[in-house]
Design an enzyme around this catalytic site. Sequence first.
Site, short mmCIF file in Angstrom:
data_model
loop_
_atom_site.label_atom_id
_atom_site.label_comp_id
_atom_site.label_asym_id
_atom_site.label_seq_id
_atom_site.Cartn_x
_atom_site.Cartn_y
_atom_site.Cartn_z
N CYS A 74 0.89 -1.25 0.05
CA CYS A 74 0.08 -0.06 -0.06
C CYS A 74 0.72 1.22 0.08
O CYS A 74 1.49 1.27 1.03
CB CYS A 74 -0.89 0.06 1.28
N ARG A 188 -9.04 -2.91 -4.91
CA ARG A 188 -9.53 -4.30 -4.66
C ARG A 188 -9.33 -4.42 -3.14
O ARG A 188 -8.35 -3.76 -2.40
CB ARG A 188 -8.27 -5.19 -5.19
N CYS A 197 -5.08 6.38 -4.26
CA CYS A 197 -4.41 5.14 -4.20
C CYS A 197 -2.98 5.39 -4.64
O CYS A 197 -2.54 5.59 -5.76
CB CYS A 197 -5.25 4.05 -4.92
N1 API Z 1 -6.25 -2.26 -2.12
C1 API Z 1 -4.62 -2.78 -2.72
C2 API Z 1 -3.79 -2.43 -1.47
C3 API Z 1 -3.39 -0.93 -1.25
C4 API Z 1 -3.39 -0.24 -2.24
C5 API Z 1 -3.48 1.37 -1.86
N2 API Z 1 -4.32 1.71 -0.80
C6 API Z 1 -2.41 2.32 -2.11
O1 API Z 1 -2.13 3.42 -1.55
O2 API Z 1 -1.33 1.65 -2.73
C7 API Z 1 -4.76 -4.02 -3.22
O3 API Z 1 -5.12 -4.86 -2.33
O4 API Z 1 -4.09 -4.54 -4.11
#
Ligand code: API
Length: 258
Positions: A74, A188, A197
């Site tokens: 993340c 996701r 994100c």
């Molecule tokens: N939901 C993403 C992980 C968190 C990504 C996001 N919150 C970031 O800042 O990179 C996944 O399961 O692939």
Amino acid sequence: MILTFYKYQGTGNDFVLVDNRKFTFPKENINLVASLCDRKFGIGADGLILLENDEMSDFKMIYYNSDGNQSSMCGNGGRCIVAFANFLGIMDKATSFTAIDGIHKATIDKNTVSLQMQDVSEIHELEKHCFLDTGSPHHVQLVNNLDAFEVAKEGKRIRYGLYGKKGSNINFVQKSENGTFTVRTYERGVENETLSCGTGVTAVALAMYRSKLTNTNKVQVKTLGGDLEVSFEPHGTGFKNICLTGPARQVFKGEITC
Ligand SMILES: N[C@H](CCC[C@H](N)C(=O)O)C(=O)O
């Protein structure tokens, strides 16, 4: 059990952070993580992050999506845990920590965190989208009129339709007149649009450079939750020295009986 938690947000991507250096948090309790992230019955967050001691680096980051499951890297959470480590006095201006995808270097200056992301070895360029992994899997697709685009509906359709059970994060991007890019992301594991994100913004910047929609290797990206910058160096079929920079702030500290 009384749990002390901290709430952080990085451009509106928000997280519950727990100092788990004494291993007090029940890490296998998926229901607890999901309930803490629940926006009605819990604290409310896109994810939960544990900070633990690590032999090879300053600390270890363990990331859970709001569905309660541990997941891949993340980027915004990585920026928030650096701010948290600074707050806890674990580090001052620079650090290296261990996440699920390896060691990350980072620096902090007031509320701005620069996080080095893992190298990206390749970008899959398809007819109407790109796919790449920046620590998490990302689908990147250009759209017109992003403001009116049905991100949650279209994101869910593509996430389950094209990527099945393993899934992917789905990023919709529009280029602005001034050369910046605006991104909206279906995440996701949150299974909805988030305000930002970090690994998604990183994927978009690299994809826009590879698609020759920008010729700068320092890309400004706007999200609903705020602005981020991604810098990088082309390297063979991929990229190296990738850095995600933006704000990360503590929102509040609290205790919860669980
Ligand atoms: N939901 C993403 C992980 C968190 C990504 C996001 N919150 C970031 O800042 O990179 C996944 O399961 O692939």
